[in-house]
Design a protein around this motif. Structure first.
Motif, PDB file in Angstrom:
ATOM      1  N   LYS A 251      -0.554  18.116 -17.635  1.00 10.70           N
ATOM      2  CA  LYS A 251      -0.497  19.197 -16.716  1.00 10.70           C
ATOM      3  C   LYS A 251       0.774  20.069 -16.408  1.00 10.70           C
ATOM      4  CE  LYS A 251      -1.039  17.734 -11.787  1.00 10.70           C
ATOM      5  NZ  LYS A 251      -0.706  17.035 -10.677  1.00 10.70           N
TER       6      LYS A 251
ATOM      7  N   SER B 280       2.430  25.437 -15.529  1.00 15.49           N
ATOM      8  CA  SER B 280       4.055  24.949 -15.557  1.00 15.49           C
ATOM      9  C   SER B 280       4.878  25.460 -14.714  1.00 15.49           C
ATOM     10  CB  SER B 280       4.349  26.578 -16.193  1.00 15.49           C
ATOM     11  OG  SER B 280       6.212  26.307 -16.195  1.00 15.49           O
ATOM     12  N   GLY B 281       4.948  23.852 -13.930  1.00 17.52           N
ATOM     13  CA  GLY B 281       6.141  23.037 -12.949  1.00 17.52           C
ATOM     14  C   GLY B 281       5.082  22.346 -12.726  1.00 17.52           C
ATOM     15  N   SER B 282       3.505  22.246 -12.277  1.00 18.94           N
ATOM     16  CA  SER B 282       2.720  21.441 -11.270  1.00 18.94           C
ATOM     17  C   SER B 282       3.276  20.300 -12.597  1.00 18.94           C
ATOM     18  CB  SER B 282       1.522  22.088 -11.604  1.00 18.94           C
ATOM     19  OG  SER B 282       0.992  21.062 -11.220  1.00 18.94           O
ATOM     20  N   ILE B 283       3.457  19.152 -11.363  1.00 15.15           N
ATOM     21  CA  ILE B 283       3.572  17.915 -11.844  1.00 15.15           C
ATOM     22  C   ILE B 283       3.211  17.288 -11.017  1.00 15.15           C
ATOM     23  CG2 ILE B 283       4.859  18.011 -13.960  1.00 15.15           C
ATOM     24  CD1 ILE B 283       6.954  17.075 -12.318  1.00 15.15           C
ATOM     25  N   ASN B 284       2.572  15.390 -10.919  1.00 16.16           N
ATOM     26  CA  ASN B 284       2.914  14.539  -9.859  1.00 16.16           C
ATOM     27  C   ASN B 284       4.023  14.613  -9.198  1.00 16.16           C
ATOM     28  OD1 ASN B 284       3.217  12.457  -8.619  1.00 16.16           O
ATOM     29  ND2 ASN B 284       1.397  11.734  -8.906  1.00 16.16           N
ATOM     30  N   PRO B 285       4.268  15.513  -8.020  1.00 20.30           N
ATOM     31  CA  PRO B 285       5.551  15.523  -7.068  1.00 20.30           C
ATOM     32  C   PRO B 285       6.224  13.852  -7.173  1.00 20.30           C
ATOM     33  CG  PRO B 285       4.091  15.665  -5.873  1.00 20.30           C
ATOM     34  CD  PRO B 285       3.342  14.856  -6.890  1.00 20.30           C
ATOM     35  N   ARG B 286       5.961  12.932  -7.783  1.00 18.84           N
ATOM     36  CA  ARG B 286       6.470  11.410  -7.645  1.00 18.84           C
ATOM     37  C   ARG B 286       6.879  11.140  -9.071  1.00 18.84           C
ATOM     38  NH1 ARG B 286       7.078   8.239  -3.149  1.00 18.84           N
ATOM     39  NH2 ARG B 286       5.767   8.988  -1.456  1.00 18.84           N
TER      40      ARG B 286
ATOM     41  N   ASN C  68       1.947   2.932  -3.507  1.00 18.70           N
ATOM     42  CA  ASN C  68       0.535   5.213  -3.664  1.00 18.70           C
ATOM     43  C   ASN C  68       0.883   6.206  -4.513  1.00 18.70           C
ATOM     44  OD1 ASN C  68      -1.644   7.024  -2.296  1.00 18.70           O
ATOM     45  ND2 ASN C  68       0.431   7.335  -0.603  1.00 18.70           N
ATOM     46  N   ASN C  69      -0.071   6.026  -5.227  1.00 19.02           N
ATOM     47  CA  ASN C  69       0.141   6.598  -6.332  1.00 19.02           C
ATOM     48  C   ASN C  69       0.740   6.188  -7.551  1.00 19.02           C
ATOM     49  OD1 ASN C  69      -1.141   9.107  -5.747  1.00 19.02           O
ATOM     50  ND2 ASN C  69       0.402   9.369  -3.663  1.00 19.02           N
TER      51      ASN C  69
ATOM     52  N   ARG D  64       0.833  -0.858   0.128  1.00 19.38           N
ATOM     53  CA  ARG D  64       0.439  -0.319   0.466  1.00 19.38           C
ATOM     54  C   ARG D  64       1.149   1.197   0.377  1.00 19.38           C
ATOM     55  NH1 ARG D  64      -4.726   1.155   4.759  1.00 19.38           N
ATOM     56  NH2 ARG D  64      -5.331   3.029   3.190  1.00 19.38           N
ATOM     57  N   LYS D  65       1.941   1.567   0.842  1.00 22.08           N
ATOM     58  CA  LYS D  65       3.008   2.812   1.097  1.00 22.08           C
ATOM     59  C   LYS D  65       3.521   2.529  -0.512  1.00 22.08           C
ATOM     60  CE  LYS D  65       4.350   3.602   5.493  1.00 22.08           C
ATOM     61  NZ  LYS D  65       4.034   2.294   6.556  1.00 22.08           N
TER      62      LYS D  65
ATOM     63  N   LEU E 246      10.034   9.616 -10.050  1.00 23.33           N
ATOM     64  CA  LEU E 246      10.225   8.615  -9.843  1.00 23.33           C
ATOM     65  C   LEU E 246       9.860   7.377 -10.696  1.00 23.33           C
ATOM     66  CD1 LEU E 246      10.493   8.081  -6.299  1.00 23.33           C
ATOM     67  CD2 LEU E 246      12.705   8.580  -7.266  1.00 23.33           C
TER      68      LEU E 246
END
Lengths: 427, 94
Positions: free
Chosen positions: A136, A141-147, A84-85, A80-81, A150
């Protein structure tokens, strides 16, 4: 020093598919000749983005986790961890892998053992995830999924799964286009055979393609142009006169391979033997099938497995429902098996599950083991007018047949030709 | 790759510290879904709650998106607890 030549057993299986996720449902689906093709909206909403595909729709990630929680709550909590996402493709891989490992029997994982490795078969696994983040990024601009940094790599799946299961042995992603699964099986086979690994989890899920890739495949003429919802279950017709191209299938599979002696020693259930395989390149960057290299791959696979052509009683074909691909594979079967060809049962699992691209030959390996152990061969759906009247295609219903030696083929864009041989093992 | 300055007129009303903290708290629960909600206070650090480096980025980014506030990356690096994050979000919302 004498070089080790170990035999390789299949001791764990996991599967997700449009006809059922989990071995029992998958097997039942194969036996009953189930299919689950429908028109699906592929984002974004332009360019006529409805396609016929076979989608996994019987479950979701939270439901899958809940299903496994009773068996191993700690594993599920870690999964789950870690996931996640994560992109969908990664979660389908994870579900398949968890099932295979629980099937194989694992307590707390492999504790970073370097004798076990993981191969994730396939490439370009997260295209849709990338496309969504691209949108996105461009609109804000600059906004993306933080992960994103990875998650976008294919190797993210390797990182996640080696953490989930505590695997320390050589692990990687492996690209072979639509033959990725078989190529990975051959690699894993070689690693265990030579003794460099004791066991290897080979897994993969269909890449999540974006609308751009679907459109491109359409433009190239590789996919079936059928778009009428009422014909959804009739679009995928391997070896049929009216075949027009492949139909995408969502799916994932995991196979746990183990040194046969080690498996025997720990009292494992021996599901099958992976007797050998081969990969031969056509030397062709295009998408078309080539007869000679297909023949060479199948012939070499037999030699590598120590089997004569006459011992094969069933071929799980690549059978994508493309006119040229299907025709050439038929010719290849004739050339490899000669007079024996007419005795060999042939089916294409893709007529039920759709074409899962890199993961297809892994789902098909699961299908082979299940059919071999349950004593049946699944039907060829929509095979109303076979393009080859001399070959022994399974008809529209399952047949109760006991097979001992199976060949499973997979061919891919860019001239990949692969074949693996599976044999029945007495427990 | 700098973040663009947000047009100050995009915020209709100045945000209170409490409002900002509520947004941050919700995002902490979203990212660290098994954390005990009662542990999420101004004085706790995300690391103490079990967050890794990417979890901390997520909490910050989701909060910035929700509040329509941009905090330059270099300022975020110095944050030591949730109070620090809330203060930065507040400072950059003006």
């Amino acid at each position: 020093m004498k070089r080790a030549i170990n035999r390789v057993a299949v001791t764990g299986l996991g599967v997700c598919s449009a006809i059922g996720s989990g071995l029992d449902l998958f097997s039942a689906g194969l036996k009953s000749g189930k299919s689950n093709f429908s028109t699906t909206q592929i984002s974004p909403r332009e360019h006529g983005s409805f396609r016929i595909t076979a989608s996994i729709n019987d479950c979701s990630w939270p439901d899958w986790l809940e299903f496994f929680r009773e068996r191993n709550p700690l594993l599920v909590s870690r999964a789950r961890k870690i996931f996640n996402n994560a992109p969908d493709s990664a979660r389908i891989s994870a579900r398949s892998a968890m099932e295979a490992l629980l099937h194989r029997g694992m307590d707390g994982g492999f504790h970073q053992s370097e004798s076990t490795g993981i191969i994730v078969a396939g490439s370009n696994l997260h295209q849709e995830f990338c496309a969504l983040n691209q949108v996105k990024f461009q609109t804000n601009s600059g906004s993306i999924n933080p992960r994103y940094a990875l998650n976008f790599w294919d190797t993210h799946q390797v990182g996640c799964l080696t953490e989930l299961f505590g695997v320390g042995g050589m692990s990687y992603t492996l690209g072979g286009a639509s033959a990725s699964g078989n190529v990975a099986l051959v690699q894993a086979f070689e690693s265990i055979r030579s003794g460099s690994l004791e066991s290897c989890l080979v897994l993969g899920s269909s890449p999540e393609l974006s609308a751009l890739e679907f459109h491109a495949l359409d433009v190239m003429g590789a996919v079936s142009p059928e778009a009428r919802p009422e014909f959804a279950n009739r679009a995928c017709r391997p070896f049929d006169r009216d075949h027009q191209g492949f139909v995408f299938g969502q799916g994932g599979a995991a196979i746990f391979l183990e040194n046969l002696e080690v498996a025997k020693e720990r009292g494992a259930a021996l599901l099958a033997e992976l007797a050998g395989g081969a990969v031969v390149m056509s030397g062709n960057h295009l998408s078309n099938a080539s007869l000679k290299p297909e023949v060479r791959a199948m012939t070499r696979a037999l030699a590598a497995s120590g089997q004569n052509p006459e011992s094969v009683d069933y071929v799980n074909a690549h059978g994508t429902s493309t006119p040229m691909g299907d025709a050439i594979e038929c010719q290849a079967v004739h050339e490899v098996f000669g007079g024996h060809a007419k005795n060999i049962w042939i089916n294409s699992t893709k007529s039920l599950t759709g074409h899962c691209l890199g993961a297809s030959s892994l789902l098909e390996l699961v299908a082979c083991v299940v059919q071999m152990n349950d004593g049946f061969l699944h039907p060829n759906l929509n095979l109303e007018n076979p393009i080859d009247s001399e070959l022994r295609f399974v008809g529209s219903k399952s047949v109760p047949v006991s097979v001992q030696t199976i060949m499973s083929n997979a061919f891919g864009f860019g001239g990949f030709n692969s074949s693996v041989v599976i044999r029945k093992l007495e427990n | 790759m700098g973040l663009h300055k947000i047009n100050p007129e995009s915020n209709a009303m100045p945000l209170s510290l409490e409002q900002i903290f509520e947004t941050v708290r919700a995002n902490v629960q979203k990212v660290l879904f098994d954390v005990d909600p009662s542990l999420i206070t101004m004085d706790v650090s995300l690391t103490d709650l079990g967050a890794n480096s990417i979890d901390r980025v997520e909490v910050a980014m989701y909060s910035m998106e929700d509040l329509k506030v941009n905090v330059p990356r270099q300022q975020l690096a110095a944050v030591e607890n949730l109070r620090g994050l809330v203060d930065l979000l507040h400072k950059n919302s003006a």
